[in-house]
Write an enzyme that holds these catalytic residues in place. Structure first.
Site, short mmCIF file in Angstrom:
data_model
loop_
_atom_site.label_atom_id
_atom_site.label_comp_id
_atom_site.label_asym_id
_atom_site.label_seq_id
_atom_site.Cartn_x
_atom_site.Cartn_y
_atom_site.Cartn_z
N GLU A 29 -13.58 -55.81 -14.38
CA GLU A 29 -12.65 -54.70 -14.14
C GLU A 29 -12.62 -54.38 -12.64
O GLU A 29 -11.57 -54.21 -12.07
CB GLU A 29 -13.13 -53.49 -14.96
CG GLU A 29 -12.17 -52.32 -14.97
CD GLU A 29 -12.68 -51.17 -15.82
OE1 GLU A 29 -13.86 -51.20 -16.24
OE2 GLU A 29 -11.91 -50.22 -16.05
N ASP A 84 -8.64 -42.81 -11.26
CA ASP A 84 -9.06 -41.56 -11.86
C ASP A 84 -10.01 -40.66 -11.04
O ASP A 84 -9.76 -39.48 -10.91
CB ASP A 84 -9.74 -41.85 -13.21
CG ASP A 84 -8.92 -42.80 -14.06
OD1 ASP A 84 -7.80 -43.16 -13.67
OD2 ASP A 84 -9.39 -43.19 -15.14
N ARG A 108 -19.02 -45.12 -14.05
CA ARG A 108 -17.91 -44.37 -14.66
C ARG A 108 -17.89 -42.95 -14.08
O ARG A 108 -18.86 -42.49 -13.49
CB ARG A 108 -18.12 -44.29 -16.19
CG ARG A 108 -18.05 -45.63 -16.90
CD ARG A 108 -16.63 -46.12 -17.13
NE ARG A 108 -15.79 -45.16 -17.81
CZ ARG A 108 -14.46 -45.31 -17.93
NH1 ARG A 108 -13.85 -46.36 -17.44
NH2 ARG A 108 -13.73 -44.39 -18.54
N TRP A 123 0.58 -48.77 -17.05
CA TRP A 123 0.73 -49.62 -15.85
C TRP A 123 -0.02 -50.92 -16.01
O TRP A 123 0.35 -51.93 -15.40
CB TRP A 123 0.44 -48.86 -14.55
CG TRP A 123 -0.97 -48.65 -14.09
CD1 TRP A 123 -2.07 -48.41 -14.85
CD2 TRP A 123 -1.42 -48.66 -12.72
NE1 TRP A 123 -3.17 -48.24 -14.04
CE2 TRP A 123 -2.80 -48.39 -12.73
CE3 TRP A 123 -0.80 -48.85 -11.48
CZ2 TRP A 123 -3.56 -48.30 -11.56
CZ3 TRP A 123 -1.56 -48.77 -10.32
CH2 TRP A 123 -2.92 -48.50 -10.36
C1 9WN Z 1 -7.87 -43.59 -18.25
C2 9WN Z 1 -6.92 -48.93 -18.56
C3 9WN Z 1 -7.11 -47.81 -17.56
C4 9WN Z 1 -6.38 -48.07 -16.23
C5 9WN Z 1 -6.76 -47.07 -15.15
C6 9WN Z 1 -8.29 -47.01 -15.05
C7 9WN Z 1 -8.90 -46.68 -16.40
C8 9WN Z 1 -8.73 -44.85 -18.10
C9 9WN Z 1 -10.20 -44.53 -18.33
O1 9WN Z 1 -8.51 -47.64 -17.36
O2 9WN Z 1 -8.47 -45.37 -16.77
O3 9WN Z 1 -6.49 -43.97 -18.19
O4 9WN Z 1 -10.57 -44.27 -19.47
O5 9WN Z 1 -10.98 -44.53 -17.37
O6 9WN Z 1 -8.68 -46.08 -14.08
O7 9WN Z 1 -6.18 -47.43 -13.93
O8 9WN Z 1 -5.00 -48.02 -16.43
O9 9WN Z 1 -7.28 -50.15 -17.98
#
Ligand code: 9WN
Length: 428
Positions: free
Chosen positions: A387, A161, A194, A26
C-alpha cells in the site's frame, strides 16, 4: 495482473481483500487506468459500477458497499444508512462522503485504450452526463469558501486521511462519537502505520454529524471545511478530460476548458511562497496550513505555468526526492512531524508518485518521470505490491497486494503509459 485478478469481485476491484473489502471511488479510477491495458472492457465495467452508485445530487460516493462484507470495515453500510437519505440510490448502499475526482480522466483513458470497443458499448455517451453531474455537484455544493475551490468536509475525502494538512482543523473536532469506534483496520495493518485512536474518534464524530444532516452540505456551522490542492488539481485535470470526451461526442468542449482554467486560477489562493508548494486552506478563515506535502506538488499536473519551476525544484530538492527518497514522500522529510512509516505523514505512496511522473513528463522532464517509474516497478515487486513504503528504505507498510499499486505498475510498464488528458495521442 495476479493481484487485480484476485481482488476482482463481479463488477469491480476491491483495493485489498482484507483491509478494504468494498469499492472505493478514486481507487477504482486508478485501477481502471492500469486495467485498461489488459482488459479495456473490464476497466469500463469497473467505472460503470462506480458511476451506477451516483447520488441524485450528482455526488460519486467514497465507498460502494458489498453487503456481504459489512462486518469487515468500519464505518460500513450500517453506519451510513444511505437508503434512508432521499438523494442516495436505492439499489446500492454507499458512504455519504466523496473522494478526489479523477474519474473523467480515467473514463477518457479507458476509451483511448480501445475506442472501437468503447463506442460499441456507448461508454462515453453513458458516462459523460454522469461525470458532468458529478463536477456540477462539486461546483455548486462544495465551493464552501466562495472562491471557486472545492472544499472537503472530512479528511477521508482527500484520500490522504491523516495528512498534517488536516491537523489544525481536526484538533477542534470533538472525539466523542455516539457510535463506538471499531478499529477493524488494525487486524490488517500495524498500529504504528494507521491513524491513531484519537484521529478515529474525530473521524467518526465528523462522519456522524455529516450523516445526521443527511449529507446535504447546507450545514452553516459545519466544523471542517478545507480546500485541498490535490482535490482541486484532479478536478481541473478531469475537466480537461471532459473537454476531450465532449469533443469525441461532438459536443462543445469550451465550457470544460473554461472551467479548468477557472480552477487553475483559483488555485493561486493556495500557493504558499514560503514553502515553495501549494497548501490546503481553511475555507472559513482562508488561512493556509504551514506544511509542505505531496498534495501541494500536484498542480504540476496542469498544463499551465502554475509556479512549475519552483514546484519542480521543491520536488527534486532536499525536502522531497533530493533527501535520498526512492519515491515521493507524502510529507516534507525535514518537517518535525515526518515519520517514514506513518500512513500519510511521511511514507511514499504509489499513486502520488505516479501522478508526479505524469506531471514531470508533461513539464519536459522525461528523465524524472522515468526515474519515478523505474523505482515504482522495483519497489512494488520487492514488497508484494504494498500500500505504501518507507521512502528511504523501500520497506513495505500497510496492506499488501494493493490494487492501485498493481494497476499503476501495469500502466508504467505498458507501451502507452497514461498521460495527462491534454497530451495529444501518439500520431495526432
Ligand atoms: C478511508 C482505499 C482507501 C484509499 C485512501 C486511503 C485509505 C480509507 C481508510 O484507503 O483510506 O477511505 O480506511 O484508511 O487513505 O486514499 O482510497 O484504498
Amino acid at each position: 495482473m495476479r493481484v487485480l485478478g484476485s481482488n476482482w469481485r463481479t463488477s469491480h476491484t476491491v483495493p485489498a481483500s482484507g483491509l478494504y473489502p468494498h469499492q472505493w471511488s478514486w481507487d477504482s479510477a486508478f485501477i481502471a487506468m492500469g486495467l485498461r491495458h489488459v482488459s479495456p472492457r473490464r476497466a469500463g465495467r469497473e467505472l460503470d459500477a462506480l458511476l451506477a452508485a451516483q447520488w441524485d445530487d450528482g455526488r460519486i460516493p467514497q465507498i460502494v458497499f458489498d453487503p456481504r462484507r459489512d462486518d469487515d470495515y468500519a464505518p460500513g453500510a450500517g453506519f451510513w444508512r444511505s437508503p434512508a437519505i432521499a438523494a442516495a440510490p436505492d439499489a446500492v448502499e454507499t458512504a455519504g462522503l466523496v473522494q478526489p475526482p479523477n474519474h473523467a480522466w480515467a473514463v477518457w483513458a479507458v476509451h483511448e485504450a480501445d475506442p472501437a470497443e468503447s463506442n460499441r458499448r456507448r461508454f462515453l455517451e453513458r458516462a459523460y452526463p454522469r461525470l458532468v453531474a458529478w463536477h456540477e455537484y462539486l461546483r455548486a455544493r462544495r465551493d464552501r469558501g466562495g472562491r471557486g475551490l472545492v472544499s472537503i468536509v472530512h479528511p477521508w475525502e482527500s484520500g490522504t486521511d491523516n495528512s498534517p494538512l488536516w491537523d489544525e482543523a481536526m484538533a477542534a473536532v470533538p472525539d466523542g462519537p455516539r457510535m463506538p469506534v471499531a478499529r477493524r483496520d488494525l487486524a490488517h495493518a500495524g498500529v504504528g502505520e494507521r491513524p491513531s485512536d484519537l484521529d478515529y474518534g474525530r473521524y467518526f464524530w465528523l462522519a456522524e454529524r455529516y450523516r445526521d444532516h443527511d449529507c446535504d452540505d447546507r450545514d452553516e456551522e459545519y466544523p471542517f471545511l478545507l480546500e485541498d490542492p490535490m482535490m482541486n488539481t484532479l478536478l481541473a485535470i478531469s475537466e480537461l478530460a471532459l473537454a476531450r470526451i465532449a469533443d469525441a461526442l461532438g459536443l462543445p468542449d469550451a465550457p470544460h476548458l473554461l472551467r479548468a482554467g477557472e480552477i487553475a486560477g483559483a488555485l493561486e489562493a493556495l500557493w504558499e511562497p514560503s514553502l515553495g508548494v501549494y497548501s490546503a486552506a481553511d475555507a472559513r478563515t482562508r488561512d493556509r496550513v504551514q506544511a509542505a506535502t505531496v498534495n501541494g506538488l500536484m498542480p504540476l499536473l496542469l498544463p499551465y505555468d502554475l509556479h512549475s519551476d519552483i514546484l519542480l525544484a521543491t520536488l527534486t530538492g532536499p525536502r522531497f526526492l533530493g533527501s535520498g527518497a526512492l519515491l515521493v514522500p507524502s510529507l516534507d522529510t525535514t518537517d518535525p512531524g515526518f515519520d517514514p512509516s506513518q500512513y500519510w505523514r511521511g511514507p511514499a505512496w504509489f499513486n502520488t508518485s505516479w501522478l508526479l511522473a505524469v506531471a514531470a513528463q508533461e513539464h519536459g522532464r522525461p528523465d524524472l518521470a522515468n526515474l519515478l517509474r523505474t523505482a515504482m516497478v522495483s519497489l512494488a515487486m520487492d514488497g508484494e505490491f504494498p500500500e505504501y513504503i518507507n521512502p528511504f528504505t523501500g520497506r513495505a507498510h500497510g496492506t499488501q497486494r494493493f490494487s492501485w499499486t498493481a494497476a499503476l505498475v501495469i500502466d508504467v510498464l505498458s507501451d502507452t503509459p497514461t498521460t495527462s488528458p491534454t497530451s495529444p495521442r501518439p500520431g495526432q
